[in-house]
Design a protein around this motif. Structure first.
Motif, mmCIF file in Angstrom:
data_model
loop_
_atom_site.group_PDB
_atom_site.id
_atom_site.type_symbol
_atom_site.label_atom_id
_atom_site.label_comp_id
_atom_site.label_asym_id
_atom_site.label_seq_id
_atom_site.Cartn_x
_atom_site.Cartn_y
_atom_site.Cartn_z
ATOM 1 N N UNK A 110 1.041 -1.256 -0.124
ATOM 2 C CA UNK A 110 -0.048 0.046 0.090
ATOM 3 C C UNK A 110 0.750 1.301 -0.070
ATOM 4 N N UNK A 111 2.179 1.023 0.391
ATOM 5 C CA UNK A 111 3.126 2.337 0.140
ATOM 6 C C UNK A 111 3.725 2.595 -1.070
ATOM 7 N N UNK A 112 2.984 2.268 -2.080
ATOM 8 C CA UNK A 112 3.459 2.800 -3.543
ATOM 9 C C UNK A 112 5.145 2.181 -3.871
ATOM 10 N N UNK A 113 5.144 0.724 -3.343
ATOM 11 C CA UNK A 113 6.235 0.256 -3.572
ATOM 12 C C UNK A 113 6.583 -0.001 -4.833
ATOM 13 N N UNK A 114 7.767 -0.148 -5.513
ATOM 14 C CA UNK A 114 8.063 -0.452 -6.858
ATOM 15 C C UNK A 114 8.832 -1.520 -7.187
ATOM 16 N N UNK A 115 8.702 -2.899 -5.832
ATOM 17 C CA UNK A 115 9.087 -3.991 -6.343
ATOM 18 C C UNK A 115 8.470 -4.741 -7.162
ATOM 19 N N UNK A 163 -8.866 -9.393 -2.033
ATOM 20 C CA UNK A 163 -10.405 -9.086 -1.647
ATOM 21 C C UNK A 163 -10.483 -7.876 -0.591
ATOM 22 N N UNK A 164 -9.430 -7.497 -0.339
ATOM 23 C CA UNK A 164 -9.027 -6.308 0.765
ATOM 24 C C UNK A 164 -10.166 -4.927 0.401
ATOM 25 N N UNK A 165 -9.873 -4.748 -1.090
ATOM 26 C CA UNK A 165 -10.422 -3.730 -1.568
ATOM 27 C C UNK A 165 -11.353 -4.188 -2.825
ATOM 28 N N UNK A 166 -11.759 -5.165 -2.685
ATOM 29 C CA UNK A 166 -12.404 -5.610 -3.905
ATOM 30 C C UNK A 166 -14.029 -5.431 -3.972
ATOM 31 N N UNK A 196 -5.830 6.292 -1.220
ATOM 32 C CA UNK A 196 -4.356 5.983 -1.650
ATOM 33 C C UNK A 196 -3.828 4.522 -1.503
ATOM 34 N N UNK A 197 -4.494 3.995 -0.322
ATOM 35 C CA UNK A 197 -4.124 2.506 0.000
ATOM 36 C C UNK A 197 -4.675 1.593 -0.942
ATOM 37 N N UNK A 198 -6.078 2.079 -1.704
ATOM 38 C CA UNK A 198 -6.817 1.347 -2.654
ATOM 39 C C UNK A 198 -6.054 1.369 -3.673
ATOM 40 N N UNK A 199 -5.741 2.424 -4.257
ATOM 41 C CA UNK A 199 -4.561 2.615 -5.437
ATOM 42 C C UNK A 199 -3.684 2.054 -5.619
ATOM 43 N N UNK A 203 -2.695 -1.431 -7.783
ATOM 44 C CA UNK A 203 -1.470 -1.149 -8.654
ATOM 45 C C UNK A 203 -0.750 -2.660 -8.572
ATOM 46 N N UNK A 204 -0.589 -3.035 -7.371
ATOM 47 C CA UNK A 204 0.351 -3.870 -7.137
ATOM 48 C C UNK A 204 -0.334 -5.413 -7.435
ATOM 49 N N UNK A 205 -1.340 -5.549 -7.186
ATOM 50 C CA UNK A 205 -2.144 -6.725 -7.242
ATOM 51 C C UNK A 205 -2.118 -7.158 -8.810
ATOM 52 N N UNK A 206 -2.607 -6.422 -9.516
ATOM 53 C CA UNK A 206 -2.669 -6.414 -10.944
ATOM 54 C C UNK A 206 -1.515 -6.333 -11.763
ATOM 55 N N UNK A 207 -0.345 -5.999 -11.018
ATOM 56 C CA UNK A 207 1.101 -6.051 -11.957
ATOM 57 C C UNK A 207 1.215 -7.208 -12.503
ATOM 58 N N UNK A 208 1.597 -7.399 -13.528
ATOM 59 C CA UNK A 208 1.990 -8.679 -14.333
ATOM 60 C C UNK A 208 2.950 -9.522 -13.629
ATOM 61 N N UNK A 209 2.876 -10.679 -13.275
ATOM 62 C CA UNK A 209 3.817 -11.510 -12.784
ATOM 63 C C UNK A 209 4.366 -11.119 -11.359
#
Length: 344
Positions: A110-115, A163-166, A196-199, A203-209
């Motif tokens: 949720x902290x806009x990580x770039x991993x 499901x946290x924000x689904x 911001x947390x949801x966004x 973004x990470x959940x749907x990131x490819x791979x």
């Protein structure tokens, strides 16, 4: 003497209808006798299971009892030692879903990580917490396998954060977060923080791979490697954190939300008092309790925010995510009917 205010609140009210962990189902199928349930609630409300935390690391909310302890002993140790636990009441740790590393992993997302992957994110979490002197625990269980270790919060991490924000549970989970927020700090949840947390999480959940080739077993390995590295660099001759092996099946019928800093609810004491009250009931058939220590979540959020551009905003973001993860775990692993108590 009871020194805490312990009140029963409404059950979560939402969850997985197919979940095996259910208060209602245990009552209906007779596996939990009403007299046992009544006594269990009396023990909870008496406050006799509230104990002082005497270890700096943490553990999982899982209600099952530990059988074995696994730890790297001393800074020269290279192998993990496994010992049988004889006194379950000797070491009391704070408890959060999956242990602090897994709960903090939800915060990091949720902290806009770039991993690039969830495993990279977890490696960062373990290292970041250790750099601030914070160490967390983990566990395995009798029902582990090739891809999982029998920790639901870890093994089903992808399902839980999805499901946290689904659409199905997201609004209900955030409503629960708003209710729990004042128990952690004054005021109310900021709507911009929630957005911001949801966004960032989505973004990470749907990131490819992002979740490719990662499972509970792999994440457990990352945590254990992190514990080994932390042990060696800590200079401590005591284990900085441990892994427990939990025995038996899930019989959770209660959830304890503890707000008292420095204290936790002892599941071992709970089991012992129930066993004393019902000596003819098999130990494996006694009800259990999930325990969530809210002060530990708040403390983890503060550390996860350190080093960010805006630590205050990041702290709130991490806290929302950490709280949401607890409720999402409950919504995934239970049907939402467990009786719930708040300790203040």
């Amino acid at each position: 003497m009871k020194t805490h205010s312990i009140q029963e609140m409404l059950p979560l009210g939402y969850g997985n209808p197919d979940a095996k962990i259910s208060y209602i189902r245990q009552i209906e199928n007779g596996s939990l006798h009403p007299d046992v349930a009544k006594k269990a609630s009396e023990i909870i409300q008496a406050g006799s299971c509230m104990v002082a935390i005497n270890e700096k690391d943490d553990g999982c909310i899982d209600g099952r009892l530990a059988q074995l302890l696994v730890f790297l002993e001393g800074i020269e140790g290279e192998d993990f030692n496994e010992i049988e636990i004889h006194d379950l009441t000797a070491h009391n740790r704070a408890k959060v879903a999956g242990g602090g590393y897994i709960t903090s992993l939800a915060m990091e997302m949720a902290l806009n990580s770039t991993h690039q992957t969830v495993d990279e994110a977890l490696q960062y979490v373990v290292q970041h917490l250790a750099s601030h002197g914070v160490y967390c625990g983990t566990h395995t269980g009798d029902h582990g396998g090739a891809q999982g270790v029998d920790c639901g919060a870890n093994d089903r991490f992808e399902d839980i954060v999805s499901i946290m924000y689904g659409a199905e549970y997201g609004d209900k989970i955030l409503e629960s977060v708003r209710g729990a927020w004042p128990l952690c700090q004054p005021g109310s949840v900021d709507d911009d923080t929630v957005a911001l947390v949801k966004h960032n999480s989505h973004k990470n959940i749907i990131r490819d791979k992002f979740f490719a080739k990662s499972d509970g077993r792999a994440r457990y390995g990352i945590i254990m490697d992190g514990i080994a590295d932390a042990q060696k660099s800590s200079g401590s001759e005591r284990p900085v954190s441990v892994s427990k092996h939990l025995g038996g099946s899930h019989k959770e019928a209660f959830i304890i939300l503890n707000t008292v800093d420095g204290k936790t609810f002892s599941q071992a004491a709970f089991h012992a008092q129930l066993q004393e009250a019902f000596p003819d009931v098999a130990a494996d058939n006694l009800p259990q309790a999930f325990v969530v220590d809210l002060p530990r979540i708040a403390a983890l959020a503060q550390v996860m925010a350190k080093g960010r551009t805006d630590e205050n905003e990041s702290n709130e973001t991490a806290l929302v995510a950490g709280l949401a993860f607890q409720f999402a775990v409950a919504a995934t692993l239970t049907d939402g009917s467990l009786r719930t108590f708040v300790v203040e």
